[in-house]
Design a protein around this motif. Structure first.
Motif, PDB file in Angstrom:
ATOM      1  N   GLU A 117       0.705  -1.203   0.203  1.00  0.00           N
ATOM      2  CA  GLU A 117      -0.059   0.089   0.029  1.00  0.00           C
ATOM      3  C   GLU A 117       0.820   1.277   0.157  1.00  0.00           C
ATOM      4  N   ALA A 118       1.924   1.092   0.797  1.00  0.00           N
ATOM      5  CA  ALA A 118       2.781   2.278   0.934  1.00  0.00           C
ATOM      6  C   ALA A 118       3.482   2.763  -0.464  1.00  0.00           C
ATOM      7  N   GLU A 119       4.125   1.480  -1.308  1.00  0.00           N
ATOM      8  CA  GLU A 119       4.578   1.807  -2.469  1.00  0.00           C
ATOM      9  C   GLU A 119       3.526   2.260  -3.578  1.00  0.00           C
ATOM     10  N   GLN A 120       2.307   1.667  -3.337  1.00  0.00           N
ATOM     11  CA  GLN A 120       1.222   2.437  -4.412  1.00  0.00           C
ATOM     12  C   GLN A 120       0.981   3.493  -4.178  1.00  0.00           C
ATOM     13  N   LEU A 121       0.980   4.002  -2.991  1.00  0.00           N
ATOM     14  CA  LEU A 121       0.712   5.526  -2.543  1.00  0.00           C
ATOM     15  C   LEU A 121       1.681   6.434  -3.111  1.00  0.00           C
ATOM     16  N   LYS A 122       2.964   5.946  -2.703  1.00  0.00           N
ATOM     17  CA  LYS A 122       4.115   6.798  -3.307  1.00  0.00           C
ATOM     18  C   LYS A 122       4.082   6.987  -4.681  1.00  0.00           C
ATOM     19  N   HIS A 123       3.620   6.115  -5.648  1.00  0.00           N
ATOM     20  CA  HIS A 123       3.685   6.091  -6.979  1.00  0.00           C
ATOM     21  C   HIS A 123       2.228   6.612  -7.642  1.00  0.00           C
ATOM     22  N   SER A 124       1.314   6.808  -6.534  1.00  0.00           N
ATOM     23  CA  SER A 124      -0.070   7.492  -7.087  1.00  0.00           C
ATOM     24  C   SER A 124       0.078   8.731  -7.867  1.00  0.00           C
ATOM     25  N   GLY A 125      -0.723   9.140  -9.022  1.00  0.00           N
ATOM     26  CA  GLY A 125      -0.309  10.221  -9.674  1.00  0.00           C
ATOM     27  C   GLY A 125       0.568  10.358 -10.794  1.00  0.00           C
ATOM     28  N   ARG A 126       1.208   9.243 -10.856  1.00  0.00           N
ATOM     29  CA  ARG A 126       2.198   9.455 -12.006  1.00  0.00           C
ATOM     30  C   ARG A 126       1.767   8.175 -12.963  1.00  0.00           C
ATOM     31  N   ARG A 127       2.141   8.173 -14.132  1.00  0.00           N
ATOM     32  CA  ARG A 127       1.914   7.026 -15.047  1.00  0.00           C
ATOM     33  C   ARG A 127       2.997   6.021 -15.189  1.00  0.00           C
ATOM     34  N   LEU A 128       2.661   4.861 -15.367  1.00  0.00           N
ATOM     35  CA  LEU A 128       3.614   3.734 -15.503  1.00  0.00           C
ATOM     36  C   LEU A 128       4.759   4.112 -16.917  1.00  0.00           C
ATOM     37  N   SER A 129       5.880   3.778 -16.621  1.00  0.00           N
ATOM     38  CA  SER A 129       6.961   4.159 -17.411  1.00  0.00           C
ATOM     39  C   SER A 129       7.648   2.886 -18.000  1.00  0.00           C
ATOM     40  N   ALA A 130       8.379   2.763 -19.175  1.00  0.00           N
ATOM     41  CA  ALA A 130       8.891   1.812 -19.742  1.00  0.00           C
ATOM     42  C   ALA A 130      10.140   1.177 -18.742  1.00  0.00           C
ATOM     43  N   ASP A 131      10.691   2.158 -17.891  1.00  0.00           N
ATOM     44  CA  ASP A 131      11.754   1.719 -16.833  1.00  0.00           C
ATOM     45  C   ASP A 131      10.961   1.174 -15.590  1.00  0.00           C
ATOM     46  N   ASP A 132       9.818   1.179 -15.296  1.00  0.00           N
ATOM     47  CA  ASP A 132       9.101   0.563 -13.954  1.00  0.00           C
ATOM     48  C   ASP A 132       9.306  -0.786 -13.909  1.00  0.00           C
ATOM     49  N   SER A 133       9.308  -1.426 -12.937  1.00  0.00           N
ATOM     50  CA  SER A 133       9.398  -2.842 -12.669  1.00  0.00           C
ATOM     51  C   SER A 133       8.461  -3.255 -11.492  1.00  0.00           C
ATOM     52  N   GLY A 134       7.930  -4.305 -11.394  1.00  0.00           N
ATOM     53  CA  GLY A 134       7.083  -4.574 -10.649  1.00  0.00           C
ATOM     54  C   GLY A 134       6.311  -5.852 -10.779  1.00  0.00           C
ATOM     55  N   ARG A 135       5.335  -6.243 -10.068  1.00  0.00           N
ATOM     56  CA  ARG A 135       4.458  -7.498 -10.550  1.00  0.00           C
ATOM     57  C   ARG A 135       2.977  -7.265 -10.492  1.00  0.00           C
ATOM     58  N   ILE A 136       2.330  -7.898 -11.288  1.00  0.00           N
ATOM     59  CA  ILE A 136       0.985  -7.590 -11.661  1.00  0.00           C
ATOM     60  C   ILE A 136       0.289  -8.923 -11.335  1.00  0.00           C
ATOM     61  N   ARG A 137      -0.785  -8.793 -10.331  1.00  0.00           N
ATOM     62  CA  ARG A 137      -1.429 -10.370  -9.939  1.00  0.00           C
ATOM     63  C   ARG A 137      -2.805 -10.107 -10.263  1.00  0.00           C
ATOM     64  N   LEU A 138      -3.300 -10.324 -11.495  1.00  0.00           N
ATOM     65  CA  LEU A 138      -4.608 -10.024 -11.929  1.00  0.00           C
ATOM     66  C   LEU A 138      -5.446 -11.502 -12.034  1.00  0.00           C
ATOM     67  N   GLY A 139      -6.590 -11.320 -11.464  1.00  0.00           N
ATOM     68  CA  GLY A 139      -7.562 -12.294 -11.259  1.00  0.00           C
ATOM     69  C   GLY A 139      -8.544 -12.413 -12.568  1.00  0.00           C
ATOM     70  N   LEU A 140      -8.712 -13.274 -13.308  1.00  0.00           N
ATOM     71  CA  LEU A 140      -9.583 -13.304 -14.587  1.00  0.00           C
ATOM     72  C   LEU A 140     -10.823 -14.352 -14.471  1.00  0.00           C
ATOM     73  N   SER A 141     -12.078 -14.092 -14.476  1.00  0.00           N
ATOM     74  CA  SER A 141     -12.942 -15.240 -14.474  1.00  0.00           C
ATOM     75  C   SER A 141     -12.948 -15.682 -16.090  1.00  0.00           C
ATOM     76  N   SER A 142     -13.863 -16.419 -16.418  1.00  0.00           N
ATOM     77  CA  SER A 142     -13.831 -17.178 -17.809  1.00  0.00           C
ATOM     78  C   SER A 142     -13.722 -16.166 -18.970  1.00  0.00           C
ATOM     79  N   GLY A 143     -15.123 -15.593 -18.955  1.00  0.00           N
ATOM     80  CA  GLY A 143     -14.940 -14.679 -20.263  1.00  0.00           C
ATOM     81  C   GLY A 143     -13.824 -13.798 -20.282  1.00  0.00           C
ATOM     82  N   PRO A 144     -13.407 -12.909 -19.259  1.00  0.00           N
ATOM     83  CA  PRO A 144     -12.383 -12.233 -19.468  1.00  0.00           C
ATOM     84  C   PRO A 144     -11.002 -12.815 -19.647  1.00  0.00           C
TER      85      PRO A 144
END
Length: 296
Positions: free
Chosen positions: A74-101
């Motif tokens: 939460e602290a990391e996300q708060l620190k980055h809030s307000g700016r856009r993702l750049s090609a130099d950013d790193s991190g991890r996406i954990r995305l849940g998708l049900s059947s259709g999506p």
């Protein structure tokens, strides 16, 4: 208690060794030991059992670890809030998708991040809506895209970016019903029907349109949370698929009379009152580009 101490706890729990964790954290082993001891003193219980040179989280330590990971994230996300993702950013996406999506978004999400944000790790989890919602609450996932009609409303979850998509009956090319100008529900019911688990609302619509024989418990012979399995069965047999049209554009849509006129409502689900992850705007753009375009 500080975020630095929580990061020390997370690192130590991950590698299971004071020596290795101190190397990872670029600090001395005595300094790391003092940090963990101070945290244990403040919390009033041991976080780790020391078994010779080996350490293991206590039951209390496991509970603290889960909450610590959520706080640091939460602290990391708060620190980055307000700016856009750049090609130099790193991190991890954990995305849940049900059947259709899952059928529509899995490949586009991975391809998009591979092309534009190659330093990111992308973890996609495919499961039913209730399982995904629990994983989101447990902070095992960052966000979900699911059929919100299958999601029980709750104050701890936030639903946004809703896209509606048509549901229909489909079959393979060459199917006995494929070239008929009109298809009755009796025609449909004479063949096996495959579907992912359906919401109570869609079950009600089916019964209203076609009678009690259309209830999913009676009508659906093959069911799976993985839509690709259902599509494969439909392509290889005379099975009829009940799903969103955009999931299988190569299948033939049956002109069932009366029309089903049912829409799935897919939405982006996150934990309420939580700082937004840096990557979520990219996911929203992909929902618009892939699902929004298909739903129009």
């Amino acid at each position: 208690m500080t975020l630095v101490q929580l990061r020390h706890l997370i690192a130590l729990a991950r590698v299971g060794s004071f020596v290795k964790a101190s190397d990872v954290l670029c600090m001395t082993q005595p300094a790391l030991s003092r940090s963990i001891k101070s945290l244990e003193d403040e919390l009033g219980q041991l976080l780790f059992d020391r078994i010779g040179k080996r350490i293991e989280l206590t039951a209390f330590g496991q509970a603290v670890l889960v909450r610590s990971q959520a706080l640091v994230e939460e602290a990391e996300q708060l620190k980055h809030s307000g700016r856009r993702l750049s090609a130099d950013d790193s991190g991890r996406i954990r995305l849940g998708l049900s059947s259709g999506p899952g059928a529509m978004l899995s490949a586009p999400v991975m391809a998009h991040f591979a092309q534009h944000f190659p330093k990111f790790h992308v973890d996609i989890v495919r499961a039913n809506t209730s399982s995904l919602a629990q994983m989101l609450r447990d902070r095992q996932l960052d966000a979900l895209v699911v059929d919100i009609r299958s999601l029980r409303p709750a104050p701890d979850l936030k639903v946004s970016h809703i896209v509606e998509m048509d549901g229909t009956f489909m079959c393979r090319r060459g199917h006995p019903l494929a070239d008929l100008p009109k298809v009755s529900f009796k025609n449909v019911a004479s063949y096996p029907v495959a579907s992912t688990p359906l919401s109570d609302e869609l079950a009600r619509i089916l019964v209203e349109r076609y009678g009690e024989r259309a209830h999913p418990d009676v009508l659906v012979k093959f069911s799976s949370d993985e839509i690709s399995h259902m599509i494969q069965v439909t392509e290889q047999t005379d099975t009829i698929l009940l799903a969103i049209r955009a999931c299988a554009p190569h299948l033939v849509e049956l002109p069932v009379i009366p029309p089903l006129k049912a829409k799935a409502r897919f939405g982006l689900v996150t934990v309420a009152n939580k700082a937004e992850a840096l990557f979520l705007p990219e996911v929203r753009r992909l929902i618009d580009a892939v699902m929004g375009a298909a739903g129009t």
